[in-house]
Scaffold this motif. Structure first.
Motif, short mmCIF file in Angstrom:
data_model
loop_
_atom_site.label_atom_id
_atom_site.label_comp_id
_atom_site.label_asym_id
_atom_site.label_seq_id
_atom_site.Cartn_x
_atom_site.Cartn_y
_atom_site.Cartn_z
N PRO A 129 0.79 -1.23 0.00
CA PRO A 129 0.00 0.00 0.00
C PRO A 129 0.84 1.29 0.00
CG PRO A 129 0.19 -0.84 2.22
CD PRO A 129 1.02 -1.74 1.35
N SER A 130 1.83 1.37 -0.85
CA SER A 130 2.59 2.61 -1.02
C SER A 130 2.84 2.82 -2.50
CB SER A 130 3.91 2.53 -0.25
OG SER A 130 4.75 1.55 -0.79
N GLU A 131 3.44 3.94 -2.84
CA GLU A 131 3.76 4.20 -4.23
C GLU A 131 5.03 5.02 -4.32
OE1 GLU A 131 1.52 8.28 -5.55
OE2 GLU A 131 0.32 6.45 -5.68
N ILE A 132 5.51 5.22 -5.55
CA ILE A 132 6.71 5.99 -5.80
C ILE A 132 6.37 7.16 -6.71
CG2 ILE A 132 8.98 5.93 -6.94
CD1 ILE A 132 9.29 3.07 -5.98
N ARG A 133 6.87 8.33 -6.39
CA ARG A 133 6.68 9.48 -7.25
C ARG A 133 7.52 9.32 -8.51
NH1 ARG A 133 4.30 14.04 -5.48
NH2 ARG A 133 5.62 15.29 -6.85
N PRO A 134 7.01 9.74 -9.67
CA PRO A 134 7.74 9.49 -10.92
C PRO A 134 9.11 10.14 -10.98
CG PRO A 134 5.81 10.89 -11.31
CD PRO A 134 5.69 10.36 -9.92
N GLU A 135 9.23 11.36 -10.44
CA GLU A 135 10.53 12.03 -10.52
C GLU A 135 11.57 11.41 -9.60
OE1 GLU A 135 8.33 14.59 -7.41
OE2 GLU A 135 7.91 13.11 -8.97
N HIS A 136 11.14 10.53 -8.70
CA HIS A 136 12.07 9.84 -7.81
C HIS A 136 12.63 8.55 -8.43
CE1 HIS A 136 10.40 11.79 -3.86
NE2 HIS A 136 11.00 12.65 -4.65
N VAL A 137 12.04 8.11 -9.52
CA VAL A 137 12.47 6.86 -10.14
C VAL A 137 13.81 7.07 -10.84
CG1 VAL A 137 11.94 5.11 -11.88
CG2 VAL A 137 10.12 6.02 -10.42
N GLY B 281 2.78 7.15 -9.19
CA GLY B 281 1.66 8.09 -9.20
C GLY B 281 1.83 9.13 -10.29
N ALA B 282 1.06 8.99 -11.37
CA ALA B 282 1.12 9.96 -12.47
C ALA B 282 -0.01 10.98 -12.34
CB ALA B 282 1.02 9.24 -13.81
N GLN B 283 -1.24 10.48 -12.22
CA GLN B 283 -2.47 11.23 -11.97
C GLN B 283 -3.06 11.91 -13.21
OE1 GLN B 283 -2.99 9.87 -9.47
NE2 GLN B 283 -1.25 9.92 -8.10
N SER B 284 -2.23 12.41 -14.13
CA SER B 284 -2.79 13.03 -15.33
C SER B 284 -1.75 13.01 -16.44
CB SER B 284 -3.21 14.48 -15.04
OG SER B 284 -3.69 15.11 -16.22
N GLY B 285 -2.23 13.05 -17.67
CA GLY B 285 -1.34 13.19 -18.82
C GLY B 285 -1.26 14.62 -19.31
N VAL C 292 4.55 15.51 -17.13
CA VAL C 292 4.26 14.28 -17.86
C VAL C 292 5.54 13.57 -18.27
CG1 VAL C 292 3.17 13.34 -19.93
CG2 VAL C 292 2.03 15.16 -18.64
N GLU C 293 6.56 14.32 -18.64
CA GLU C 293 7.79 13.69 -19.12
C GLU C 293 8.43 12.83 -18.03
OE1 GLU C 293 10.11 12.10 -21.60
OE2 GLU C 293 8.55 13.50 -22.25
N GLU C 294 8.34 13.26 -16.78
CA GLU C 294 8.88 12.45 -15.68
C GLU C 294 8.14 11.12 -15.57
OE1 GLU C 294 8.37 15.71 -15.51
OE2 GLU C 294 9.67 16.68 -14.03
N VAL C 295 6.84 11.12 -15.87
CA VAL C 295 6.07 9.88 -15.85
C VAL C 295 6.58 8.93 -16.94
CG1 VAL C 295 3.78 8.87 -16.09
CG2 VAL C 295 4.05 11.06 -14.90
N ARG C 296 6.72 9.45 -18.16
CA ARG C 296 7.22 8.61 -19.25
C ARG C 296 8.58 8.02 -18.90
NH1 ARG C 296 5.28 13.07 -22.61
NH2 ARG C 296 3.47 12.36 -23.84
N LEU D 258 1.77 4.32 -22.35
CA LEU D 258 2.36 3.56 -21.25
C LEU D 258 1.94 2.09 -21.30
CD1 LEU D 258 2.01 6.13 -18.32
CD2 LEU D 258 3.91 5.82 -19.94
N ALA D 259 0.69 1.86 -21.70
CA ALA D 259 0.22 0.47 -21.86
C ALA D 259 1.03 -0.24 -22.94
CB ALA D 259 -1.27 0.45 -22.19
#
Length: 438
Positions: A268-276, A296-300, A314-318, A357-358
């Motif tokens: 039950p936790s997650e990682i922020r995209p910019e931390h990856v 956790g992206a939340q929006s495109g 968004v780029e950090e999510v990609r 992403l899919a």
């Protein structure tokens, strides 16, 4: 045998066991002159039976503990009414706690509860036990006095996590271990930073190890963590502290032993995209058993991410998904549809990102925006998902690329918005929402 001064009856639901276990963990170390018992009610009927049994035992007072999230508030109010119809007495007090009760104490009292715990509940419960359930003068409560006037006793002090156990040995109730409370990121849709403050409080590595050792002695083999942002462990800023993360994971891996497993960055936790980063992912690979990670992206849409104060684009999510896939992880990406101020271009951007992403191998965990109490977007309209968006989301779902309870959340969102309208907050207007320019 003497009758107890106080019987605590827990409305024990699977969805909220963590919060109740933390209260029990605090209680089991607490020295008090009050003679008390703890009982569990796993259904409304069982809860009523436990209350009746306590009354039959001539308990001085029965304190019934309820904890629930905002989407469950209406259903739990119906349960409370059912329990009261089955058994009630002047010395039975129903106490509601958790994020919803903290954010909406008046609404919660009007729904039928006698007491509301506001803020963190450990010290409040201990003082209530000492006082045999009498709320007078105890910080962290809201209630109505004999005249019907609202009484607020202020928030309780925030204590270091190490001061209370994260689960209960005495009552043999275990859960994922909370390692961080509070969050510096203050996203406008999230209740965490507004209940626990916009700063991190971390459980120390030594204290975490004590819990892991206790789990191993009890024959438990899986270590999981509760944290709003896993790679923030040990940090007091928006940057990760990988040395602290490695120290945590290494000691947990050692403590749980060769037959045990450590999970990090998964439910039950997650990682922020910019931390990856590759370094962070390889730490997880080195010490942990999970092959999936939640990001956790939340929006495109960068416009919506900025409005939500997410702190990334968004780029950090990609980049996070690509790195995760390259390092051998299955990435689950949280996305919220129907965010305040979202226009068709924002929705299309989110759907494009979801498809992209899919195609990389990620799965989308879809949510519908809910105007949660206690957040800056409490007074926003409920998430509105158009038929076109629903069709596209359904296509991703049929591919096995999307999952989640987003349809049910649409119903929750409508109820929460109606409740917010019924309990207006002057000065907390919708001016916080982004301006929509079609």
């Amino acid at each position: 045998m003497e009758a107890p001064d106080l019987v605590l009856v827990l409305r024990y639901r699977k969805a909220v066991t963590y919060g109740l276990h933390v209260l029990l963990g605090a209680l089991e170390e607490h020295e008090t002159a009050t003679r008390y018992e703890v009982r569990f009610g796993e259904t409304p009927e069982a809860t009523a039976a436990q209350i009746r049994s306590a009354l039959d035992a001539s308990a001085t007072r029965v304190l019934v503990l309820w904890s629930f999230y905002s989407p469950d508030a209406a259903a739990l109010a119906e349960e409370l009414a059912l329990v009261r119809s089955l058994v009630d007495a002047p010395n039975v007090t129903h106490l509601a706690g958790g994020v919803h009760a903290t954010a909406e104490p008046v609404q919660t009292l009007d729904a039928g509860w006698d007491l509301v715990a506001v803020g963190e509940g450990e010290t409040t419960l201990l003082r209530l036990v000492d006082a045999v359930g009498d709320p007078t003068g105890i910080p962290g409560l809201a209630y109505r006095d004999a005249t019907g006037a609202l009484v607020r006793t202020g928030r309780p002090e925030r204590r270091p996590l190490d001061q209370f156990r994260g689960f209960s040995l005495r009552w043999n109730r275990f859960n994922a271990l909370e390692i961080t409370r509070g969050c510096v990121f203050s996203c406008r849709f999230c209740q965490t930073p507004f209940m626990f403050s916009a700063r991190f409080r971390h459980r120390s590595v030594a204290n975490v190890r004590w819990h892991v050792d206790a789990m191993r002695r009890r024959g438990l083999r899986d270590v999981r963590f509760i944290t709003p942002t896993a790679l923030s462990y040990g940090s007091q800023s928006d940057e990760p502290n990988l040395d602290a993360v490695e120290e945590l994971l290494a000691t947990c891996k050692e403590g749980i032993g060769p037959d045990g497993r450590v999970f990090f960055g998964s439910f039950p936790s997650e990682i922020r995209p910019e931390h990856v980063s590759r370094e962070a992912l390889r730490l997880v690979r080195k010490y942990c058993a999970n092959t999936n990670i939640i990001v956790g992206a939340q929006s495109g849409s960068d416009r919506i991410l900025d409005a939500a104060k997410r702190g990334h684009g968004v780029e950090e999510v990609r980049r996070a998904v690509r790195l995760g896939v390259e390092e051998g992880f299955r990435i689950n990406v949280d996305m919220i549809f129907g965010m305040p101020g979202e226009n068709r271009a924002d929705v299309e951007a989110s759907l494009r990102l979801a498809r992209e992403l899919a195609d990389l191998g990620a799965r989308i965990h879809a949510h519908t925006f809910m105007p949660l109490p206690g957040t800056p977007w409490r007074d926003a309209p409920p998430g509105d998902v158009s038929p076109e968006t629903i069709r596209e989301v359904d296509r991703l779902s049929r591919r096995g690329a999307l999952y989640g309870h987003w349809q049910r959340q649409r119903e929750h969102a409508a109820r929460l918005a109606a409740a917010a309208e019924a309990y207006p907050r002057p000065g907390r207007s919708r001016t916080i929402l982004p301006v929509v320019e079609e």
